[in-house]
Motif scaffolding. Structure first.
Motif, short mmCIF file in Angstrom:
data_model
loop_
_atom_site.label_atom_id
_atom_site.label_comp_id
_atom_site.label_asym_id
_atom_site.label_seq_id
_atom_site.Cartn_x
_atom_site.Cartn_y
_atom_site.Cartn_z
N PHE A 12 -14.99 -66.12 34.93
CA PHE A 12 -14.45 -67.01 35.95
C PHE A 12 -15.14 -68.36 35.96
O PHE A 12 -16.23 -68.53 35.44
N VAL B 75 -12.52 -61.15 31.60
CA VAL B 75 -12.35 -62.44 32.27
C VAL B 75 -13.72 -63.06 32.58
O VAL B 75 -14.62 -62.37 33.05
N VAL C 144 -5.75 -55.11 36.59
CA VAL C 144 -6.21 -55.77 35.37
C VAL C 144 -6.20 -54.75 34.23
O VAL C 144 -6.83 -53.71 34.33
N ARG D 29 -21.56 -60.33 29.78
CA ARG D 29 -21.10 -59.15 30.51
C ARG D 29 -19.66 -58.81 30.12
O ARG D 29 -19.26 -57.65 30.11
N ASP E 188 -5.47 -66.20 36.77
CA ASP E 188 -5.39 -65.08 37.70
C ASP E 188 -4.10 -64.29 37.49
O ASP E 188 -4.09 -63.06 37.54
#
Ligand SMILES: Nc1ncnc2c1ncn2[C@@H]1O[C@H](COP(=O)(O)OP(=O)(O)OP(=O)(O)O)[C@@H](O)[C@H]1O
Ligand SMILES: [Mg+2]
Lengths: 254, 250, 269
Positions: free
Chosen positions: C86, C84, C78, C151, C54
């Motif tokens: 998660f 990223v 960001v 994605r 994070d």
């Protein structure tokens, strides 16, 4: 996402609540000032009037009538609801058959059924009790049913391996496991039974608080209306708060 | 069809049949209840003669007014309260106690305040429905997974885009539940008020027929209202299922 | 300012908790990742691995120290070049698999033809061809995680941060997904930071493995694997592989014990 609530101390909470209560009172008072005495009794006026009418004793017969009908209705709703819920929860198929019907009845304006009840029972305490119980019995049944359904089979298995007798099984496992849900049902049923009882008094009755409320409309007695409304709301809130405390405690333990 | 569904239909039909027999044989007197078949035929005649239109329109308009207000106010209130933890902390216990208050007891007050017109019953319908919408909005916003909000930040989405493209769709199932409950509650509030005391509407006509010992009309109207509300509730339920199925839930 | 792709200097993260004392979750951490490097992070559970991610991504502000990516300090936003994935499932349940994958591209306003091309490519890469029109609710946890990976990949980030992306997969699929990840890494030349709790996965995939201590997480040691760039999962059979995993475990054993005692200790009132 649940916003993390700052763990405020009791003082801060009490302060916030006082601010909120103050706001409500201010709006009420403002309505009184704008609308005048006839339109809306002031908070203080309502309190004084309520105290005076309680002291004079003329409210008692009506209170007694409402409370009596409500109490009988609630006992009926509770016993029938718990019993029916236990059966429907235990016998899965019956539960599956009944649940959608119960949910459907729960979400219709039951008040339209009141004339039918009046025709069967005649005007009087019988109809009031029946109508109050009709309101309260459904949530109690639904909650009890879910409580019984959700008993984990492993509890019963564990109890069996310990060679527990059926009576002790009920006392030590089944009751404690279902109690929290049943109690939530009883709490919700309490409120609904009260609504049912009052509604029946408001439509067709010669006594009770609901009847007094309706009578006061014709005479434009705003002070009576305000003070009875105030009393009922306070009664409902306090009863609910007390039951909520027990409810939370039961659920935390479960 | 599932076994339970079949049984349910059978039980309900059996119950209606039993009532029919009891009424036809006179075990239930006519001035108490008329046979279900007569309720239906009486309702058909009322509908055919167009006698229900005025009252139905009046009731439905009041329900729509109460419902629209409840959905808008409930959603906005839920969103605002969710955004301010301090208000949330104060409001939460009140919301959980809300439905313990018999809202109908406010009805006489509103009649004296606004007169015997449609406003008091709209307010009652609104008061009944608004809390359900608020509670479910809060619930929906609570359940937006933090990781989805993080994802929005990784895509560098602003407040508006995050709200419309992530938070709203994520909370949508709960908002729908709120709307569904609000519909049921606004019907209960409006029809209940009409029934207690009002100048028109379906609930009023039931009371009117009762006081005139006109059982045929009364039972037809009861059948009509219950049928109408049941159809509305069930359509919403079916719609909800369809929406969930569109997201791949069974 | 170093010329590293990612540079952390004296980074710590302290969580402020209402009504309790603050929780030191991370650091201090000093770390440089060079461009095109594959870096893995292992550590006992709750040691601050996700927190580290994070902070690097700019999703969480470092309590002390600095983070910079491609020479620019990261502060609360960001950077565009960062992707990223998660630890928790972040697929959007209201979108189909392909719409999920296209989400970031659509936000960038990429034209439809290019979007379709990239989405098709990502679907094939992640083995999701047959599920393009399915919804996440119809997929297993591992497949949903692959949707999230796809994605992220279609945006062609230069720095990819992955938080236990294969956690929900069985061991065999994990190894195969690892091979795909290696292919991708070679093809794109991206820098990868992979958080994992599987020592073999860390050892097999990465150039270097950072071994973290129990909370507050610091790097105990950074182990060089010394693999060639053209490696794949067959490496697990080599004797060197045993040497690397052995080293990782000997570092982690004591820390994991510590973390476990922490948790059982904390569970008691
Ligand atoms: N928002 C937060 N507020 C307070 N404490 C937090 C927060 N997020 C994480 N923590 C705590 O910080 C510590 C590190 O959490 P983190 O999620 O970074 O660990 P992790 O190494 O990723 O664990 P895991 O292996 O379980 O994924 C944990 O003790 C966790 O409880
Ligand atoms: Mg983690």
């Amino acid at each position: 996402m649940k916003t993390a609530l700052p763990q405020a101390g009791l003082g801060a909470r009490a302060f916030d609540f006082a601010v909120f209560a103050g706001l409500v009172l201010a709006v009420w008072q403002l309505a009184h000032v704008v609308g005048g005495e006839v339109a809306m009794t002031s908070p203080l006026g309502t309190l004084v009037f309520t105290a005076r009418s309680i002291a004079s004793g003329e409210l008692w017969p009506h209170f007694e009538a409402t409370l009596g009908a409500f109490a009988i209705a609630y006992v009926l709703a509770a016993s029938m609801g718990v019993l029916a819920g236990a059966v429907l929860g235990y016998h899965r198929l019956s539960g599956e058959v009944a649940e959608p019907v119960l949910v459907a009845v729960y979400s219709i304006p039951k008040v339209t059924l009141y004339p039918i009840i009046l025709l069967f029972f005649g005007i009087g305490i019988g109809a009031e009790v029946a109508f109050g119980a009709l309101h309260g019995v459904i949530p109690i049944t639904l909650f009890t049913m879910n409580g019984v359904r959700n008993i984990k089979p492993v509890y019963i298995k564990a109890a069996r391996t310990m060679r527990i007798r059926p009576y002790d099984l009920l006392r030590t496992v089944l009751l404690p496991a279902t109690l929290p849900e049943v109690f939530t049902g009883l709490r919700v049923g309490f409120s609904l039974t009260l609504i049912g009882t009052l509604l029946s008094e408001m439509f067709g009755s010669r006594r009770g608080i609901g009847f007094m409320l309706m009578q006061a409309i014709g005479l434009h007695h705003m002070d009576i209306i305000m003070s009875l409304t105030f009393l009922l709301v306070m009664f409902a809130l306090m009863a609910n708060a007390a039951m909520l405390v027990i409810d939370h405690r039961l659920h935390r333990r479960a | 069809m599932k076994l339970a569904t079949k049984l349910r239909v059978a039980v309900l039909m059996g119950a209606v049949g039993l009532v029919e027999t009891l009424c036809q044989t006179g075990a239930i007197a006519r001035f108490t209840m008329i046979p279900p078949s007569e309720m239906a035929s009486s309702l058909w005649r009322l509908l055919y003669a167009g006698k229900l239109q005025t009252d139905m329109t009046r009731t439905l308009l009041a329900v729509c007014a109460a419902l629209t207000a409840a959905i808008v106010v409930g959603f906005v209130a839920g969103a605002v309260v969710h955004a301010i933890p301090r208000v949330r902390r104060t409001i939460d216990p009140l919301l959980s106690a809300y439905y313990s208050v018999p809202v109908f007891v406010f009805y006489p007050m509103f009649i004296v305040l606004f007169g015997l017109n449609d406003i008091p019953k709209i307010i009652i319908g609104f008061l009944y429905a608004v809390a359900a919408m608020t509670i479910n909005t809060l619930n929906g916003l609570d359940r937006v997974a933090p990781v989805l909000l993080k994802t929005a930040r990784v895509f560098r989405m602003g407040r508006a885009a995050t709200g419309f493209r992530v938070v709203l769709p994520a909370a949508a199932p709960y908002l729908f539940t709120g709307v569904k409950l609000a519909v049921a509650y606004s019907f209960i509030g409006v029809v209940g008020s009409e029934f207690i005391l009002s100048s028109g509407g379906l609930g009023y006509q039931i009371g009117f027929a009762y006081h005139n010992f006109d059982n045929r009309t009364m039972y037809a109207l009861i059948l009509f209202i219950l049928g109408l509300v049941m159809i509305v509730n069930m359509s919403l339920h079916a719609w909800e299922k369809m929406l969930m199925a569109r997201r791949g839930y069974q | 300012m170093s010329d590293a792709h990612v540079a952390l200097k004296g980074v710590t993260r302290v969580y402020q908790r209402a009504g309790q004392e603050p929780l030191e979750a991370l650091g201090p951490i000093d770390l440089d990742l060079s461009a095109g490097e594959f870096f893995a992070v292992v550590g006992p559970s709750g040691c601050g691995k996700s927190t580290l991610l994070d902070v690097i991504a700019g999703l969480s502000q470092a309590s002390a120290g600095t983070v910079s990516i491609e020479g620019k300090p990261v502060r609360g936003v960001v950077p565009e070049s960062v992707g990223v994935v998660f630890q928790d499932d972040a697929s959007f349940p209201w979108l189909t698999v392909e719409d999920n994958i296209a989400f970031g591209l659509n936000r960038q306003g990429m034209d439809a033809a290019e979007t379709n091309r990239r989405v098709a490519q990502a679907l094939a890469l992640m083995g999701l061809n047959d599920f393009a029109r399915a919804y996440p609710a119809q997929l297993s946890g591992g497949m949903r995680q692959r949707v999230c990976i796809a994605r992220t990949l279609v945006l062609q980030p230069r720095l990819i941060l992955l938080d236990e992306p294969f956690g929900a997969l069985d061991q065999q699929t994990r190894l195969l997904m690892g091979d795909e990840l290696l292919n991708l890494w070679r093809k794109t030349g991206a820098t990868i930071l992979l958080i994992t709790h599987a020592l073999d996965e860390a050892a097999m995939l990465s150039d270097r493995v950072g071994v973290m201590s129990a909370r507050p997480g610091r790097f105990l040691e950074i182990v060089e694997t010394g693999w060639p760039r053209g490696r794949d999962s067959t490496i697990v059979a080599s004797p060197d592989f045993g040497r690397v995993t052995g080293r990782l475990w000997s570092l982690l054993r004591a820390e994991s014990l510590k973390a476990m005692q922490y948790q059982t200790g904390a569970a008691r009132p």
